[in-house]
Design an enzyme around this catalytic site. Structure first.
Site, PDB file in Angstrom:
ATOM      1  N   GLN A  92      -8.835   7.090   0.762  1.00 17.83           N
ATOM      2  CA  GLN A  92      -9.744   5.940   0.772  1.00 17.83           C
ATOM      3  C   GLN A  92      -8.992   4.655   1.096  1.00 17.83           C
ATOM      4  O   GLN A  92      -9.514   3.793   1.808  1.00 17.83           O
ATOM      5  CB  GLN A  92     -10.445   5.794  -0.582  1.00 17.83           C
ATOM      6  CG  GLN A  92     -11.399   4.597  -0.618  1.00 17.83           C
ATOM      7  CD  GLN A  92     -12.353   4.635  -1.784  1.00 17.83           C
ATOM      8  OE1 GLN A  92     -13.024   5.628  -2.009  1.00 17.83           O
ATOM      9  NE2 GLN A  92     -12.424   3.536  -2.526  1.00 17.83           N
ATOM     10  N   GLU A  93      -7.780   4.510   0.576  1.00 22.10           N
ATOM     11  CA  GLU A  93      -6.999   3.310   0.882  1.00 22.10           C
ATOM     12  C   GLU A  93      -6.773   3.187   2.379  1.00 22.10           C
ATOM     13  O   GLU A  93      -6.939   2.107   2.961  1.00 22.10           O
ATOM     14  CB  GLU A  93      -5.653   3.365   0.152  1.00 22.10           C
ATOM     15  CG  GLU A  93      -4.742   2.179   0.457  1.00 22.10           C
ATOM     16  CD  GLU A  93      -3.411   2.244  -0.276  1.00 22.10           C
ATOM     17  OE1 GLU A  93      -2.531   1.433   0.042  1.00 22.10           O
ATOM     18  OE2 GLU A  93      -3.248   3.120  -1.157  1.00 22.10           O
TER      19      GLU A  93
ATOM     20  N   THR B 229       2.890   3.142   7.087  1.00 23.36           N
ATOM     21  CA  THR B 229       3.112   2.692   8.463  1.00 23.36           C
ATOM     22  C   THR B 229       2.588   3.712   9.473  1.00 23.36           C
ATOM     23  O   THR B 229       2.328   4.874   9.141  1.00 23.36           O
ATOM     24  CB  THR B 229       4.619   2.482   8.720  1.00 23.36           C
ATOM     25  OG1 THR B 229       5.274   3.758   8.599  1.00 23.36           O
ATOM     26  CG2 THR B 229       5.223   1.504   7.731  1.00 23.36           C
TER      27      THR B 229
ATOM     28  N   GLY C 139      -4.075 -20.256  26.833  1.00 23.07           N
ATOM     29  CA  GLY C 139      -3.299 -21.089  25.915  1.00 23.07           C
ATOM     30  C   GLY C 139      -4.018 -21.380  24.611  1.00 23.07           C
ATOM     31  O   GLY C 139      -3.388 -21.477  23.544  1.00 23.07           O
TER      32      GLY C 139
ATOM     33  N   MET D 259       2.966  -1.458  -7.354  1.00 25.77           N
ATOM     34  CA  MET D 259       3.771  -0.287  -7.022  1.00 25.77           C
ATOM     35  C   MET D 259       5.112  -0.679  -6.425  1.00 25.77           C
ATOM     36  O   MET D 259       6.162  -0.282  -6.915  1.00 25.77           O
ATOM     37  CB  MET D 259       2.999   0.616  -6.045  1.00 25.77           C
ATOM     38  CG  MET D 259       1.782   1.292  -6.646  1.00 25.77           C
ATOM     39  SD  MET D 259       1.008   2.491  -5.518  1.00 25.77           S
ATOM     40  CE  MET D 259       0.010   1.395  -4.508  1.00 25.77           C
TER      41      MET D 259
ATOM     42  N   GLN E 212      -5.118 -12.751  25.125  1.00 20.60           N
ATOM     43  CA  GLN E 212      -4.687 -13.038  26.496  1.00 20.60           C
ATOM     44  C   GLN E 212      -5.824 -13.672  27.300  1.00 20.60           C
ATOM     45  O   GLN E 212      -5.598 -14.599  28.086  1.00 20.60           O
ATOM     46  CB  GLN E 212      -4.226 -11.741  27.171  1.00 20.60           C
ATOM     47  CG  GLN E 212      -3.662 -11.921  28.570  1.00 20.60           C
ATOM     48  CD  GLN E 212      -2.293 -12.570  28.562  1.00 20.60           C
ATOM     49  OE1 GLN E 212      -1.619 -12.578  27.543  1.00 20.60           O
ATOM     50  NE2 GLN E 212      -1.888 -13.116  29.699  1.00 20.60           N
TER      51      GLN E 212
END
Length: 382
Positions: A244-245, A368, A343, A126, A339
């Site tokens: 569904q996506e 989005t 490290g 797409m 967190q």
């Protein structure tokens, strides 16, 4: 909270998937990560076990169970095992439904046995270099020439395009100056067609074994018999499967957030700071308690949405709400879990670091978070 989403058949399927992943995927997964690609034979292997053909009718060699909950189980087990299976989620949750809903009898006979066996793997094209979410702006064109369409254009960000045997291409077959959405069609381009080129594989922040490529089409002659659905109706077709996506993305988000929580609980029990396990400190307990509550809330919302989808009444607005909540939750949870790893969590060989990188795209693809908010706000009359 007790889940009531699955039947015994789903749980039996879960055990099959879990066993397969432990035997065939987990031992090889690090090599796949280094290669940035899953092997093509993965899909035929999954096909032999019936894992990827559940939605295909029995007459074509499938399981005859067009029940989205099997796809949910597969995603949950992959997250539990700490693996992804390339673009398989896109193939099963996004592309195959187009074939199921739009293929005619001849196309079903041609393609469905391969979809059930894993011998045919799919992608959908797409997005274009100059066109992202604005599908009405698609510039790829297909001109009718006898029994063929002549296809020209370029696509980008195509998940699964490297291995795909069949690619559903959104192309403009006619132009209506008064309606930009009209005139788009779905053409199934087959691997090996002259003029069809798979371009470079794009490097991404996360999802390293999920191939994402560019595709180009230069005078590709696509048989009219490869038109999926009616000519000019693609825009309406593309909207049908959005719920569904978006739900599929939500499933992955919640499953991966749960995986992050579980691996963090294990880590803080084993990791010692100032002579005490990290789990001993009140901040750790409170953080993980809050995370567990967030994951549970998202799971409950998601299960309700899956139930609605299976019943055929999940609305676009509810799908948008689910995706927004679950993916935003995933981002918060994985960040807080990293967190707590300190490290070590920032090192790429750490599973939590991989989950962190993988999680970022959930709020982008499939619409989005901002698009989800737009959909929801319209439902509020705003």
């Amino acid at each position: 909270m007790r889940r009531t989403l699955f039947t015994q058949d789903h749980e039996d399927f879960r055990l099959l998937v879990r066993d397969y992943l432990a035997r065939e995927v987990v031992p090889e997964y690090e090599q796949w990560r280094e290669a940035g690609l899953v092997p093509r034979e993965l899909f035929t292997s999954l096909g032999k076990l019936g894992i990827i053909g559940t939605a295909i009718a029995e007459e074509y060699g499938g399981g005859g169970q067009d029940d989205y909950r099997y796809n949910v189980v597969l995603q949950e087990e992959c997250a539990r095992a700490g693996v992804t299976l390339g673009g398989l989620r896109t193939h099963l949750d996004i592309v195959v439904p187009y074939f199921l809903g739009l293929a005619d009898d001849a196309q079903r006979s041609r393609w469905f046995p391969g979809l059930a066996s894993g011998e045919l793997y799919t992608a959908i094209a797409m997005s274009e270099p100059g066109t992202g979410s604005d599908l009405a702006g698609v510039a790829t064109k297909a001109v009718r020439d006898g029994d063929h369409y002549v296809l020209n254009g370029a696509k980008t960000f195509i998940t699964g395009g490297y291995h795909a045997d069949l690619v559903i291409v959104v192309a403009r077959t006619s132009t209506d100056p008064d309606n930009r959405r009209a005139g788009l069609s779905l053409l199934v381009v087959e691997k090996g067609m002259p003029g069809f080129t798979v371009g470079r594989k794009l490097d991404k922040l996360g999802l390293t074994v999920q191939d994402t490529v560019e595709l180009s089409f230069a005078d590709v002659r696509v048989p009219v018999a490869n038109l999926l659905g009616a000519e000019g109706e693609a825009f309406s077709y593309l909207g049908r499967n959005l719920a569904q996506e978006r739900l599929a993305i939500s499933v992955g988000a919640v499953a991966q957030a749960r995986a992050a929580l579980e691996m963090t609980i294990t880590y803080v029990r084993d990791r010692t700071v100032f002579g005490k396990p990290v789990a001993h400190f009140q901040n750790t307990k409170f953080e993980l308690a809050a995370i567990a509550a967030e994951v549970e809330a998202a799971q409950t919302m998601l299960d309700a949405a899956i139930t609605a989808l299976v019943a055929g009444d999940l609305s676009p607005v509810d799908a948008a709400k689910t995706k927004l909540f679950c993916t935003e939750m995933q981002g918060r949870v994985v960040d807080r879990c990293l967190q707590l790893h300190g490290g070590y969590g920032y090192i790429l060989e750490s599973p939590i670091a991989r989950l962190y990188a993988d999680a970022r795209v959930s709020r982008i693809y499939g619409g989005t978070s901002e698009v989800m908010k737009t959909i929801i706000s319209k439902s509020l009359g705003l």
